[in-house]
Design a protein around this motif. Structure first.
Motif, PDB file in Angstrom:
ATOM      1  N   ILE A 135       0.842  -1.205   0.000  1.00 51.87           N
ATOM      2  CA  ILE A 135       0.000   0.000   0.000  1.00 51.87           C
ATOM      3  C   ILE A 135       0.876   1.253   0.000  1.00 51.87           C
ATOM      4  O   ILE A 135       0.608   2.215  -0.730  1.00 51.87           O
ATOM      5  N   ARG A 136       1.925   1.245   0.815  1.00 52.64           N
ATOM      6  CA  ARG A 136       2.811   2.411   0.919  1.00 52.64           C
ATOM      7  C   ARG A 136       3.423   2.767  -0.436  1.00 52.64           C
ATOM      8  O   ARG A 136       3.621   3.948  -0.757  1.00 52.64           O
ATOM      9  N   SER A 137       3.713   1.773  -1.256  1.00 52.09           N
ATOM     10  CA  SER A 137       4.458   2.001  -2.491  1.00 52.09           C
ATOM     11  C   SER A 137       3.567   2.075  -3.734  1.00 52.09           C
ATOM     12  O   SER A 137       4.078   2.027  -4.852  1.00 52.09           O
ATOM     13  N   THR A 138       2.260   2.197  -3.545  1.00 52.59           N
ATOM     14  CA  THR A 138       1.343   2.221  -4.684  1.00 52.59           C
ATOM     15  C   THR A 138       0.501   3.485  -4.673  1.00 52.59           C
ATOM     16  O   THR A 138      -0.110   3.819  -3.660  1.00 52.59           O
ATOM     17  N   GLU A 139       0.481   4.158  -5.798  1.00 47.51           N
ATOM     18  CA  GLU A 139      -0.369   5.338  -5.952  1.00 47.51           C
ATOM     19  C   GLU A 139      -1.492   5.016  -6.926  1.00 47.51           C
ATOM     20  O   GLU A 139      -1.255   4.491  -8.007  1.00 47.51           O
ATOM     21  N   VAL A 140      -2.701   5.308  -6.534  1.00 45.95           N
ATOM     22  CA  VAL A 140      -3.850   5.163  -7.422  1.00 45.95           C
ATOM     23  C   VAL A 140      -4.824   6.282  -7.072  1.00 45.95           C
ATOM     24  O   VAL A 140      -5.024   6.591  -5.890  1.00 45.95           O
ATOM     25  N   HIS A 141      -5.372   6.924  -8.081  1.00 46.04           N
ATOM     26  CA  HIS A 141      -6.222   8.064  -7.765  1.00 46.04           C
ATOM     27  C   HIS A 141      -7.526   7.601  -7.120  1.00 46.04           C
ATOM     28  O   HIS A 141      -7.941   6.460  -7.278  1.00 46.04           O
ATOM     29  N   LYS A 142      -8.125   8.491  -6.383  1.00 45.94           N
ATOM     30  CA  LYS A 142      -9.322   8.173  -5.610  1.00 45.94           C
ATOM     31  C   LYS A 142     -10.564   8.200  -6.503  1.00 45.94           C
ATOM     32  O   LYS A 142     -10.614   8.902  -7.523  1.00 45.94           O
ATOM     33  N   PHE A 143     -11.557   7.462  -6.073  1.00 48.87           N
ATOM     34  CA  PHE A 143     -12.829   7.404  -6.783  1.00 48.87           C
ATOM     35  C   PHE A 143     -13.947   7.912  -5.873  1.00 48.87           C
ATOM     36  O   PHE A 143     -13.839   7.850  -4.646  1.00 48.87           O
ATOM     37  N   PRO A 144     -15.012   8.439  -6.466  1.00 52.90           N
ATOM     38  CA  PRO A 144     -16.085   9.031  -5.660  1.00 52.90           C
ATOM     39  C   PRO A 144     -16.910   7.981  -4.924  1.00 52.90           C
ATOM     40  O   PRO A 144     -16.893   6.791  -5.273  1.00 52.90           O
TER      41      PRO A 144
END
Length: 518
Positions: free
Chosen positions: A20-29
């Protein structure tokens, strides 16, 4: 912030998953209006995301709903082994299901591994995918015969591998078995790419959207905690615990917690993946963290809410790692929880014959391949394509051996904790709680739970689980309240972390307790 353990080594104060610390994913509504969709999938882990992808590729309109944020559940806290070697399972499957179904279980998971590898190559995903042989070893005399029986099962089922005299790791062992050409990877880098594909395919994704109930009409209707409703021709429960439970799944599943630490050994990092046969479990695999070669040590599992002082499980893994690998500082630690069925085979498929509602649960900590088995099976059921694994995984099965014995045992366990928790009289009071500590306490003769943070702020909750009324216990390793009956987990403020509970624990206010006594 670090804390010292009994070996005086720096130790992460709070659990945090490297994935989780090393993963970026944009947020969803979040879901903010009623919706009508062809297929609704509840659960934003590897099972839900993979199922959404396969169904969208078939041209179905899909909406995916996650109660928290994507990847944040079991998927984000795995050891991420892509393998059909699920412990000493194949001899047991032959005994309980017969040779044909045991072979199907292997083929299903092996095929899932191969499909994952193909998908990684097709999309050129940088997810640290690495092929490795997988070993089960034992240093206990009682397990030598079991290893030999498992090797005989490998031979019967055509599994590449078998008994091996040596393992490429410096660990004491008396017998071992190998399964060739398995793998491990970074699960969230893999899934982040799949989420990108979901968006391109037009899949609607919603986070912080808690499904609470379902009406099995035509079409089925999902009711969400915020009052919104979703109608769907097909509903798939891919959440950790089935959110829709009118078939009594909670009585046929029991939750187990396990622990992971990541550390760098003094010796060069080993090749291969390892797990012992006896208890307590010790799982080992290499991993690259922030450019350094490290090892993940996992295991020390126990039934949720029944593990005593949870921080000691991390320390037990650290002791093992230090004794055998002379590790340095612990870089990360985290824990996870998974559900186990009585016969150790997941429940995947229709809730009942001809139902438009599907479930996938009970992966027994081997969710990387079983999640893909589930996605493919559910897709085939929806598009009316023959799938050879339907009967093996059907949730409707209930075998007398070992199912009924395990069913009775687990429900007796639940009953004992339900009754025992009510009779327990905590010996602590609020004034006894120190900073950073949580414990069951007694308030006016009634059981409650208190946690005091490092700033001295106190949080007191009613410890009665909102699922079925068991009394939750304090988890010192993760700073959560865990239910020993069905595995619901709550923050120190009482908020739901994991189901089957849907309602938070009651947070007591100033009128109900005198905080000045702390």
């Amino acid at each position: 912030m670090k804390q010292s353990n009994n070996s005086n080594r720096a130790f992460p104060t709070s659990p945090e998953s490297w994935w989780i610390r090393s993963t970026e994913v944009h947020k969803f509504p979040a879901l903010e209006e009623d919706l009508k969709v062809e297929t609704a999938i509840i659960g934003g882990g590897i099972t839900g995301i993979t199922t959404a992808y396969l169904l969208a590729k078939e041209g179905l309109q899909v909406a995916l709903f996650e109660a928290d944020s994507l990847f944040n559940g079991t998927t984000g806290h795995t050891t991420a082994k892509i393998t059909a070697q699920h412990g000493l399972i194949y001899n047991e499957l032959i005994q309980h299901f017969g040779e044909d179904k045991a072979r199907l279980y292997y083929q299903a998971n092996q095929n899932a591994k191969e499909h994952m590898e193909e998908w990684i190559k097709e999309h050129n995903i940088e997810c640290d995918f690495q092929k490795e042989d997988a070993f089960i070893y034992t240093n206990a005399d009682d397990y030598i015969g079991k290893i030999k029986k498992e090797a005989a099962a490998y031979e019967k089922l055509g599994i590449e591998g078998g008994l091996t005299e040596q393992i490429p790791i410096d660990l004491p062992h008396k017998s071992a078995i190998v399964m060739k050409s398995q793998a491990h990877f970074h699960p969230l880098h893999y899934l982040a790419k799949m989420v990108e594909q979901l968006e391109k395919l037009g899949v609607q994704i919603y986070e912080n959207s808690v499904a609470s109930q379902m009406e099995e009409g035509t079409p089925p209707t999902i009711r969400f905690k915020n009052g919104k409703r979703v109608e769907a021709d097909y509903v798939i429960s891919a959440s950790h615990f089935p959110f829709h439970d009118n078939r009594g799944y909670f009585s046929r599943l029991y939750p187990e917690r396990s622990y992971v630490i990541a550390a760098k050994p003094v010796k060069p990092v080993i090749k291969g993946m390892y797990i012992n046969a006896e208890q307590p479990t010790r799982s080992i695999r290499p991993v690259t963290i922030e450019g350094e070669q490290m090892l993940l040590f996992g295991g020390d599992g126990h039934k949720a809410g029944q593990g005593g002082k949870e921080l000691e499980h991390y320390q037990a893994l650290e002791k093992f790692a230090q004794e055998h690998f002379n590790i340095g500082e612990i870089a990360y630690r985290w824990s996870t929880q998974d559900l186990v069925t009585p016969d150790k085979v997941p429940y995947i498929g229709e809730l009942s014959e001809g139902s438009k509602v599907f479930v996938a649960t009970g992966f027994r900590k081997w969710g990387m391949t079983n999640s893909h088995v589930a996605a493919q099976l559910i897709r085939d059921l929806i598009i009316d394509k023959r799938n050879p694994y339907k009967e093996l995984y059907t949730p409707a099965r209930f075998k007398a051996d070992p199912g009924i014995k395990k069913f009775v045992k687990e429900n007796l366990n639940v009953a004992s904790h339900l009754i025992g928790g009510k009779l327990e009289t905590p010996d602590k009071e609020i004034k006894d709680i120190k900073e950073g500590e949580g414990a069951a306490i007694s308030i006016k003769g009634k059981r409650a739970g208190a946690y005091k943070n490092e700033k001295g702020q106190l949080f007191v909750v009613d410890t009665t689980c909102t699922h079925m009324g068991c009394e939750v216990n304090w988890n010192s390793g993760d700073r959560t309240w865990d239910c020993p009956c069905h595995g619901s987990r709550f923050t120190y403020k009482g908020e739901v972390l994991e189901g089957p509970a849907e309602t938070p624990l009651k947070l007591l206010n100033d009128d109900q307790i005198d905080y000045t006594t702390s």
